[in-house]
Design a protein around this motif. Sequence first.
Motif, short mmCIF file in Angstrom:
data_model
loop_
_atom_site.label_atom_id
_atom_site.label_comp_id
_atom_site.label_asym_id
_atom_site.label_seq_id
_atom_site.Cartn_x
_atom_site.Cartn_y
_atom_site.Cartn_z
N ILE A 171 0.86 -1.18 0.00
CA ILE A 171 0.00 0.00 0.00
C ILE A 171 0.89 1.23 0.00
O ILE A 171 1.65 1.46 0.94
CB ILE A 171 -0.93 0.01 1.23
N ARG A 172 0.78 2.01 -1.06
CA ARG A 172 1.62 3.19 -1.21
C ARG A 172 0.80 4.44 -0.95
O ARG A 172 -0.17 4.72 -1.66
CB ARG A 172 2.23 3.22 -2.61
N ILE A 173 1.16 5.16 0.09
CA ILE A 173 0.48 6.40 0.44
C ILE A 173 1.35 7.57 -0.03
O ILE A 173 2.52 7.66 0.33
CB ILE A 173 0.25 6.52 1.96
N THR A 174 0.80 8.43 -0.84
CA THR A 174 1.52 9.63 -1.27
C THR A 174 0.94 10.84 -0.54
O THR A 174 -0.24 10.85 -0.16
CB THR A 174 1.40 9.84 -2.78
N SER A 175 1.76 11.85 -0.34
CA SER A 175 1.30 13.02 0.41
C SER A 175 1.99 14.28 -0.08
O SER A 175 3.06 14.24 -0.70
CB SER A 175 1.57 12.83 1.91
N ASP A 176 1.34 15.40 0.21
CA ASP A 176 1.97 16.70 0.01
C ASP A 176 1.57 17.58 1.19
O ASP A 176 1.18 17.05 2.23
CB ASP A 176 1.57 17.33 -1.34
N ALA A 177 1.65 18.87 1.05
CA ALA A 177 1.43 19.76 2.19
C ALA A 177 0.01 19.70 2.74
O ALA A 177 -0.19 19.94 3.94
CB ALA A 177 1.78 21.19 1.79
N ASP A 178 -0.97 19.39 1.91
CA ASP A 178 -2.35 19.42 2.39
C ASP A 178 -3.20 18.23 1.93
O ASP A 178 -4.43 18.31 1.90
CB ASP A 178 -3.03 20.73 1.98
N SER A 179 -2.56 17.12 1.58
CA SER A 179 -3.35 15.95 1.17
C SER A 179 -2.56 14.66 1.31
O SER A 179 -1.32 14.68 1.31
CB SER A 179 -3.83 16.10 -0.28
N VAL A 180 -3.27 13.57 1.42
CA VAL A 180 -2.70 12.22 1.35
C VAL A 180 -3.62 11.41 0.44
O VAL A 180 -4.82 11.64 0.38
CB VAL A 180 -2.59 11.55 2.74
N SER A 181 -3.05 10.46 -0.27
CA SER A 181 -3.86 9.68 -1.20
C SER A 181 -3.23 8.32 -1.45
O SER A 181 -2.05 8.09 -1.15
CB SER A 181 -4.05 10.43 -2.52
N THR A 182 -4.02 7.44 -2.02
CA THR A 182 -3.53 6.13 -2.45
C THR A 182 -4.35 5.69 -3.64
O THR A 182 -5.44 6.22 -3.91
CB THR A 182 -3.64 5.10 -1.32
N ARG A 183 -3.84 4.72 -4.35
CA ARG A 183 -4.55 4.19 -5.51
C ARG A 183 -5.15 2.83 -5.17
O ARG A 183 -4.51 2.00 -4.51
CB ARG A 183 -3.63 4.08 -6.71
N ILE A 184 -6.36 2.62 -5.62
CA ILE A 184 -7.03 1.33 -5.51
C ILE A 184 -7.35 0.90 -6.93
O ILE A 184 -8.33 1.38 -7.53
CB ILE A 184 -8.29 1.41 -4.65
N GLY A 185 -6.51 0.07 -7.49
CA GLY A 185 -6.63 -0.24 -8.91
C GLY A 185 -6.35 1.01 -9.73
O GLY A 185 -5.34 1.67 -9.55
N GLU A 186 -7.28 1.37 -10.59
CA GLU A 186 -7.15 2.58 -11.40
C GLU A 186 -7.79 3.79 -10.72
O GLU A 186 -7.81 4.88 -11.28
CB GLU A 186 -7.81 2.36 -12.77
N ASN A 187 -8.34 3.60 -9.53
CA ASN A 187 -9.01 4.67 -8.81
C ASN A 187 -8.07 5.35 -7.83
O ASN A 187 -7.04 4.79 -7.45
CB ASN A 187 -10.22 4.12 -8.04
N GLU A 188 -8.44 6.55 -7.41
CA GLU A 188 -7.65 7.26 -6.42
C GLU A 188 -8.55 7.70 -5.26
O GLU A 188 -9.62 8.27 -5.49
CB GLU A 188 -6.97 8.49 -7.04
N LEU A 189 -8.10 7.42 -4.05
CA LEU A 189 -8.82 7.82 -2.84
C LEU A 189 -7.94 8.81 -2.09
O LEU A 189 -6.83 8.48 -1.69
CB LEU A 189 -9.11 6.58 -1.98
N SER A 190 -8.46 10.03 -1.91
CA SER A 190 -7.65 11.10 -1.34
C SER A 190 -8.35 11.76 -0.16
O SER A 190 -9.58 11.78 -0.08
CB SER A 190 -7.36 12.18 -2.40
N ILE A 191 -7.54 12.30 0.73
CA ILE A 191 -8.01 13.12 1.84
C ILE A 191 -7.35 14.48 1.68
O ILE A 191 -6.12 14.57 1.60
CB ILE A 191 -7.64 12.51 3.20
N ARG A 192 -8.17 15.53 1.63
CA ARG A 192 -7.63 16.87 1.42
C ARG A 192 -8.03 17.78 2.56
O ARG A 192 -9.17 17.73 3.03
CB ARG A 192 -8.13 17.44 0.08
N LEU A 193 -7.12 18.63 2.98
CA LEU A 193 -7.39 19.59 4.03
C LEU A 193 -7.83 20.91 3.41
O LEU A 193 -7.21 21.38 2.44
CB LEU A 193 -6.15 19.82 4.90
#
Length: 312
Positions: free
Chosen positions: A81-103
């Motif tokens: 499980i690869r979690i990517t992040s930047d200054a105001d979000s974190v996200s991961t891919r589920i297949g071809e989809n993307e699930l993100s949390i944004r501040l």
Amino acid sequence: MQGMIEALVQVRFQVIALAIGTLFLLVSFFQVKDIAKLDIVPLAAPVYPVALVGLGLVVLAAVSTLQTPAMAFPVPAKRRIRITSDADSVSTRIGENELSIRLGRIEEIAGDPSCALIVLPANEYFNGTCLSDTRSAAGAFVHAHYRGRVADLERAIAESLAGMPAQIVKINGKETRSYRLGTAAYIDRPLEGNFHLLVAAATTEREGEGLRADPVALALIARRASTVARDRRLSTVYLPLLGAGHGSIKPTRALLAQLLAWSEILYADAYRRIGINVVVFRADDKSPPQVSLREAAHLLRIAVSVCEPTST
């Protein structure tokens, strides 16, 4: 594939050799009088030639087992499980989809309205209370994009709700329609705007209890949003942290509930190519968010891990 077939043949030989060898050892030292009653007695004189053959077969099976290539039976490795992040979000891919949390604020973060579905929370009555309260996610969004037109938006929502199951209840002496939690009204670009809206009943409101949310409703809303986005060919969904404001659900619990719901949905349709953005409220860059990015990344990893299919 050929290596696997060869390995299967080899394993079959090992099992047969072990079984015959064990049988030879047994009959060379014991006499079976009644197998049904397990009546077995030792022989007066062991039959050593038979015993040697049996022992040889057992040894041959053991040696053959040790030499079977381990890679002949590949075990699928657990997906990393690869979690990517930047200054105001974190996200991961589920297949071809993307699930993100944004501040941030949903009224500011929502992307291209032509291909995005905006999910806004309402109470069970879908009245103007939530839409006009600028302290709520729905109110803030409506104030930013439909200022002064709350009544018009209410009418559009009422038209969308026509025919949906409802219960007549009395609130402050007045009869009004109460919809089940999870009920959602889709409004296709209301008031000559560009936004696709899904206004969903996320909280109950009772005298003496105030507003209360239910985690089960969050999952129902996620499934409804997914269906609407698919039917309308919308590639992105934006939704606030449902239930964590006036709904009285602890923000981390509300976030985990939404991530679990969306993880299940996205795993079930891994090649869909949709982006889901859960917006965690943060007033500005200097203010703390409802859930920190560190906690959000941890909850995202948990949800994706728990919902990961056992087979691919």
